[in-house]
Design a protein around this motif. Structure first.
Motif: not given
Length: 246
Positions: A41-42, A44-54
């Protein structure tokens, strides 16, 4: 769905993390996410992208600007080793610089009155024995210099990690002194609050040379200065005992 390239710019250790990053990780830990989940989660969060779903296949659906894309479990697995340090406690003291707008003491306690360290250490030893959250709250009120502060679960995680790293730093920096107040099993973290307090009181008496009028002066000393002197005294005591045994 299209393939795009993203540069993952991440901290190399706990010390490189911003307050926002620290808060995010501590919030995840407070919610009982396991280590791999926290790292994922860290990342994905700080990749600059927004997690929309799985997706059903385990892939994460991300949005980067106006573009949507998937990150597969294999890609994540290949990246996680770069942040393995998130699964360990910090090697040097770190903490949020503010909680509820209250400024924190220096992370390494340099320049902090020795009395503040003694108070925090006794509360910390009590927490290790009892797991009572109010003891972490008491540490937080000292470290953030406000007797009325209230704390959320992630604040307590932050305070706990701070104290663990601080004690590890001091154990390395002042090994003779901290060995002298260890519990019988050789682990300072296993010592009871009473044994630690007793040892600290004995060392304060050593610093004052038995002169109680100097106690306030000793308690006001910079923590590092006080521990340097205590470490020197412990080392001298150890050397004297070795000579007597010969």
């Amino acid at each position: 769905m299209q393939t795009i390239s993203i540069n993952f710019i991440l901290p190399e250790n706990w010390q490189d993390m911003s307050d926002k990053q620290l808060r995010y990780v501590y919030e995840l830990i407070a919610q009982d996410f396991n280590t791999d989940e926290v790292k994922t989660l860290f990342l994905l969060r700080w990749s600059g992208a927004k997690v929309v779903g799985q997706q059903d296949n385990g892939s994460y659906l991300l949005k980067y600007g106006s573009q949507m894309f998937e990150v597969t479990p294999l890609t994540i697995a290949e990246l996680l080793p770069h942040i393995d340090w998130l699964g360990q406690t910090p090697t040097s003291p770190v903490r949020p610089s503010k909680i509820n707008r209250r400024e924190a003491l220096p992370a390494d306690f340099e320049g902090v009155p020795f009395e503040s360290f003694i108070v925090c250490d006794n509360y910390f030893q009590g927490y290790l024995q009892t797991q009572q959250d109010y003891l972490l709250d008491e540490i937080g009120r000292v470290c953030y210099q406000d007797e009325k502060l209230t704390f959320q679960p992630w604040h307590r995680i932050a305070i706990f990690y701070w104290m663990v790293a601080l004690k590890e730093l001091f154990a390395l920096k002042y090994p003779d002194f901290f060995q002298s107040v260890e519990a019988a099993d050789g682990n300072l973290l296993g010592a009871t609050p009473a044994s630690v307090e007793s040892a600290m009181n004995a060392q304060i008496r050593a610093l004052t040379k038995g002169d109680v009028t100097k106690e306030s002066e000793v308690l006001a000393l910079d923590t590092w200065r006080a521990l340097t002197e205590l470490n020197a005294q412990a080392r001298e005591y150890k050397q004297l005992n070795q000579q007597l045994k010969k």
